[in-house]
Enzyme design. Structure first.
Site, PDB file in Angstrom:
ATOM      1  N   HIS A  96       0.824  -1.208   0.000  1.00  0.00           N
ATOM      2  CA  HIS A  96       0.000   0.000   0.000  1.00  0.00           C
ATOM      3  C   HIS A  96       0.864   1.265   0.000  1.00  0.00           C
ATOM      4  O   HIS A  96       0.701   2.139  -0.853  1.00  0.00           O
ATOM      5  CB  HIS A  96      -0.929  -0.012   1.230  1.00  0.00           C
ATOM      6  CG  HIS A  96      -1.841   1.158   1.315  1.00  0.00           C
ATOM      7  ND1 HIS A  96      -3.171   1.088   0.939  1.00  0.00           N
ATOM      8  CD2 HIS A  96      -1.643   2.438   1.712  1.00  0.00           C
ATOM      9  CE1 HIS A  96      -3.731   2.268   1.113  1.00  0.00           C
ATOM     10  NE2 HIS A  96      -2.821   3.112   1.584  1.00  0.00           N
ATOM     11  N   GLU A  97       1.787   1.343   0.942  1.00  0.00           N
ATOM     12  CA  GLU A  97       2.577   2.578   1.049  1.00  0.00           C
ATOM     13  C   GLU A  97       3.491   2.750  -0.165  1.00  0.00           C
ATOM     14  O   GLU A  97       3.621   3.849  -0.690  1.00  0.00           O
ATOM     15  CB  GLU A  97       3.395   2.598   2.347  1.00  0.00           C
ATOM     16  CG  GLU A  97       2.556   2.674   3.628  1.00  0.00           C
ATOM     17  CD  GLU A  97       1.591   3.862   3.698  1.00  0.00           C
ATOM     18  OE1 GLU A  97       1.777   4.848   2.944  1.00  0.00           O
ATOM     19  OE2 GLU A  97       0.636   3.815   4.498  1.00  0.00           O
TER      20      GLU A  97
ATOM     21  N   HIS B 198       1.628   4.189  -3.063  1.00  0.00           N
ATOM     22  CA  HIS B 198       1.513   5.652  -3.063  1.00  0.00           C
ATOM     23  C   HIS B 198       2.712   6.305  -3.752  1.00  0.00           C
ATOM     24  O   HIS B 198       2.569   7.314  -4.429  1.00  0.00           O
ATOM     25  CB  HIS B 198       1.417   6.185  -1.634  1.00  0.00           C
ATOM     26  CG  HIS B 198       0.048   6.055  -1.022  1.00  0.00           C
ATOM     27  ND1 HIS B 198      -1.105   6.420  -1.681  1.00  0.00           N
ATOM     28  CD2 HIS B 198      -0.353   5.619   0.204  1.00  0.00           C
ATOM     29  CE1 HIS B 198      -2.156   6.213  -0.887  1.00  0.00           C
ATOM     30  NE2 HIS B 198      -1.728   5.707   0.261  1.00  0.00           N
TER      31      HIS B 198
ATOM     32  N   HIS C 162      -6.032   6.329  -3.055  1.00  0.00           N
ATOM     33  CA  HIS C 162      -6.849   5.246  -2.518  1.00  0.00           C
ATOM     34  C   HIS C 162      -7.884   4.758  -3.534  1.00  0.00           C
ATOM     35  O   HIS C 162      -8.492   5.540  -4.242  1.00  0.00           O
ATOM     36  CB  HIS C 162      -7.514   5.680  -1.209  1.00  0.00           C
ATOM     37  CG  HIS C 162      -6.505   5.820  -0.113  1.00  0.00           C
ATOM     38  ND1 HIS C 162      -6.662   6.653   0.954  1.00  0.00           N
ATOM     39  CD2 HIS C 162      -5.299   5.214   0.058  1.00  0.00           C
ATOM     40  CE1 HIS C 162      -5.604   6.567   1.738  1.00  0.00           C
ATOM     41  NE2 HIS C 162      -4.753   5.701   1.210  1.00  0.00           N
TER      42      HIS C 162
ATOM     43  N   CYS D 227      -8.854  -4.278  -3.294  1.00  0.00           N
ATOM     44  CA  CYS D 227      -7.563  -3.774  -3.766  1.00  0.00           C
ATOM     45  C   CYS D 227      -6.723  -3.334  -2.572  1.00  0.00           C
ATOM     46  O   CYS D 227      -7.219  -2.756  -1.619  1.00  0.00           O
ATOM     47  CB  CYS D 227      -7.788  -2.590  -4.700  1.00  0.00           C
ATOM     48  SG  CYS D 227      -6.255  -1.837  -5.262  1.00  0.00           S
TER      49      CYS D 227
ATOM     50  N   CYS E 165      -5.526  -4.123  -7.642  1.00  0.00           N
ATOM     51  CA  CYS E 165      -6.562  -4.423  -8.636  1.00  0.00           C
ATOM     52  C   CYS E 165      -5.978  -4.155 -10.029  1.00  0.00           C
ATOM     53  O   CYS E 165      -4.882  -3.602 -10.161  1.00  0.00           O
ATOM     54  CB  CYS E 165      -7.810  -3.577  -8.394  1.00  0.00           C
ATOM     55  SG  CYS E 165      -7.613  -1.846  -8.823  1.00  0.00           S
TER      56      CYS E 165
ATOM     57  N   CYS F 205      -5.063  -0.349 -10.584  1.00  0.00           N
ATOM     58  CA  CYS F 205      -3.927   0.137  -9.794  1.00  0.00           C
ATOM     59  C   CYS F 205      -2.635  -0.552 -10.224  1.00  0.00           C
ATOM     60  O   CYS F 205      -1.577   0.072 -10.274  1.00  0.00           O
ATOM     61  CB  CYS F 205      -4.177  -0.092  -8.305  1.00  0.00           C
ATOM     62  SG  CYS F 205      -5.461   0.979  -7.635  1.00  0.00           S
TER      63      CYS F 205
HETATM   64 ZN   LIG Z   1      -2.931   5.098   1.863  1.00  0.00          ZN
HETATM   65 ZN   LIG Z   2      -7.176  -0.518  -6.932  1.00  0.00          ZN
END
Ligand SMILES: [Zn+2]
Ligand SMILES: [Zn+2]
Lengths: 445, 179
Positions: free
Chosen positions: B135-136, B139, B145, B151, B170, B173
């Site tokens: 996740h990080e 970014h 988000h 996802c 997903c 992304c």
């Molecule tokens: Zn975040």
């Molecule tokens: Zn996504």
């Protein structure tokens, strides 16, 4: 899209501006910052920003004054007050002057994301220019509580009567009838709405875990308690505590709970400090509590404490006239969520829906429609699009347990026995799912 | 030749994991992100980031120091730490990243079950750690988000929301993860 929502952060502290800006940018919002209330007022026009986060304490102009001036220029702008803990009374004052809500620094990330979601929803509702009545209903989040039957009208009336009072409420009804939605509707229409409603499912947790979940614990209270933790009761301070499945409480927990209700104070597990709390209690159960009292399984004194004002939620099969209304409501809801053209329900499919017994109540109907929307390719929902069980039992009686067992098994298989995902799909927590898997003796094959 | 990236262990003691954790993380990073990953121990001074009243570490400042020390030689920087992280306006953060930038940090402090008064669960802990890392770092590739609940870029403001999502991107992304 979040990028269509314009947020302005007004705070004299650089670090607050930057960290909030960064937080909102990760959510994809269009964010600007300002350190100076006067600058903001110079460039403010109606509809320039959707949401403004304003620090209550700034050197040149206070957040309260800025709020007033902003509202005079752009009454539609949603203003959220950021306050230090000590200034909470002033922030409450701001609510009376048109602030949407306030948050206390440092802000809990969960609280912040809920608040902004609520604000965006509020703004979108305004933009859609829907009727005032519908807007109020959305605000109090009656959400999926839909129905025009006499039985449901009675429920709505009871919610309306009891919400503004501080009375203890007990909600009775089968699972899937929306007991938690009713608890939320009561909370959101009460003077406690600016404080949280905290829900605890007493049936989902083992006694020792439930105890620390409710009462919190001090560091070192038991092996593994490396950190002091606030309990749900403490988190509900000022707001509403919603206890679901109270019929499953152990004798010891019944005593502990009775004591809190009577004294409005308690100790954290492993601690001696007395914690004072002020909350409204709403409980729910689908068990025959009176029988449990008779058999000595549920304390009579606790029963009377909880059962002050009762709301009985009818099972879906007891209000069949609502089935088509709900079915169409869910079709609309999922069309919107899935971004699909609005479908209708074929005559045959509607007949099947009307005749089915709905042991899982509204939630089961909602899941059935969602599935039908996903698998069906025609503009009309067909009988074949409905879940196999509904399509085949056409009005036959299924015991609640039978259908639960079948349904859980099917969902587990669908998610390849990933318990987290299956629990999410079933809209129950993992612990509940584990318990049910143990009860039905399920194992990955 | 692939560009270089670095995994910085900052008081990451492995105390909640077995010894192969760092190897598993390196595997995950190399599989997911097209860089040549190296691993180093941080030479940071903890005092620079520590807040006494909060008993937490300021994640933005850690990222700044990481960039200062490592950005000349590396295209992506991931810091892993056991410390509890915060940014001044929030009560805590699971991690932080520069949006469309180089550096990200993830804390294990709130990822293990004991933090929530529950029983130790290594598998669950590692799943959560993987999700937070993806996740990080996501970014840093400019991803914001994602609305898709499964996802890994879905926002998570509490541990349950981390558990709800899957450990991959997903389709939409995933397209952003390129060098
Ligand atoms: Zn975040
Ligand atoms: Zn996504």
């Amino acid at each position: 899209m979040n990028s269509e929502t314009r947020i302005l952060i007004v705070d004299d502290e650089l670090v607050v501006r930057e960290s909030l800006k960064h937080w909102f940018e990760e959510d994809g919002y269009n964010v600007e910052v300002s350190e100076d209330a006067f600058n903001v007022l110079q460039i403010l026009q109606p509809d320039k920003w959707d949401i403004m986060l304003v620090d209550i304490k700034m050197p040149k102009m206070s957040g309260l004054e800025l709020l007033e001036r902003v509202k005079a220029i752009d009454p539609e702008c949603i203003v959220v007050i950021i306050t230090a803990y000590a200034s909470v009374p002033t922030a409450v004052e701001a609510l009376k002057n048109g602030a949407f809500d306030y948050v206390t620094k440092p802000i809990d990330p969960e609280e912040l994301s809920h608040l902004i979601a609520k604000a965006v929803k509020h703004k979108n509702l305004k933009n859609e220019n829907i009727s005032l009545k519908a807007r109020i209903e959305e605000m109090i989040n009656l959400g999926d509580l839909v129905g025009e039957s006499l039985e449901m009208k009675k429920v709505f009336e009871l919610i309306h009567i009891v919400a503004p009072q501080d009375t203890t409420v007990m909600i009775r009804g089968e699972s899937g009838t929306g007991k938690e939605l009713i608890a939320r509707a009561i909370h959101l229409n009460s003077p406690r709405k600016y404080y949280p409603i905290i829900a605890v499912n007493c049936g989902a947790l083992a006694e020792s875990i439930l105890e620390s979940e409710l009462f919190g614990h001090e560091k070192g209270a038991f092996t593994g308690a490396q950190y002091k933790r606030k309990g749900k009761i403490e988190m509900a301070d000022g707001g509403t505590l919603f206890l679901d499945e109270v019929g499953t409480l152990s004798p010891k927990m019944q005593v502990d709970l009775l004591r809190v209700i009577e004294s409005k104070q308690f100790n954290r597990v492993g601690g001696n400090d007395v914690v004072k709390v002020n909350f409204r209690l709403i409980s729910a159960t689908n068990e025959p509590l009176e029988k449990l009292v008779e058999n000595g399984k549920f304390r009579e004194d606790l029963y009377y404490r909880l059962n002050v004002f009762a709301i009985n939620v009818p099972a879906l099969r007891e209000r069949r006239t609502d089935i088509p209304i709900l079915a169409n409501f869910f079709v609309n809801k999922f069309s919107r969520l899935m971004n699909k053209p609005n479908k209708s329900i074929s005559k045959d499919a509607m007949e099947v829906l009307n005749n089915y017994n709905w042991p899982g109540n509204v939630r089961e109907l909602e899941n059935a429609i969602e599935r039908a929307m996903v698998v069906g390719t025609l503009p009309e929902i067909q009988v074949e699009n409905l879940p196999f069980r509904i399509e085949n039992t056409k009005g036959m009686l299924d015991s609640l347990e039978d259908s639960e067992r079948l349904h859980i098994k099917k969902i587990l298989e669908k998610y390849d026995w990933n318990v987290t995902r299956a629990a999410a799909a079933l809209e129950i927590d993992r612990v509940t799912l584990y318990n049910k898997m143990r009860k039905y003796d399920f194992r990955k094959e | 030749m692939k560009q270089k990236a670095v995994l910085i262990l900052f008081s990451f003691t492995n105390s909640y994991t077995n010894s192969s954790t760092t190897n598993n993380i390196l595997d995950l990073l190399s599989r997911t992100f097209p860089f040549e990953w190296e691993i180093v121990d941080a030479d940071f001074n903890s005092k620079d980031f520590y807040s006494h009243p909060r008993k937490q570490y300021h994640s933005t400042k850690i990222l700044e120091q990481a960039l200062e020390k490592y950005s000349d030689n590396f295209e992506k920087i991931l810091v892993l730490t056991d410390y509890d992280l915060f940014v001044p306006v929030l009560t805590f953060v699971f991690g932080e990243a520069q949006l469309k930038g180089k550096a990200a940090i993830v804390s294990t402090f709130r990822l293990h079950q004991e933090f929530y008064g529950l029983l130790y669960n290594e598998k669950l802990f590692f799943e959560r750690l993987q999700k937070e890392i993806l996740h990080e770092l996501g970014h840093t590739f400019g991803l914001i988000h994602c609305k898709d609940w499964f996802c890994v870029m879905h926002a998570s403001a509490n541990i349950d929301e981390i558990d709800m999502k899957s450990d991959h991107f997903c389709n939409i992304c995933g397209k952003f993860i390129v060098d």
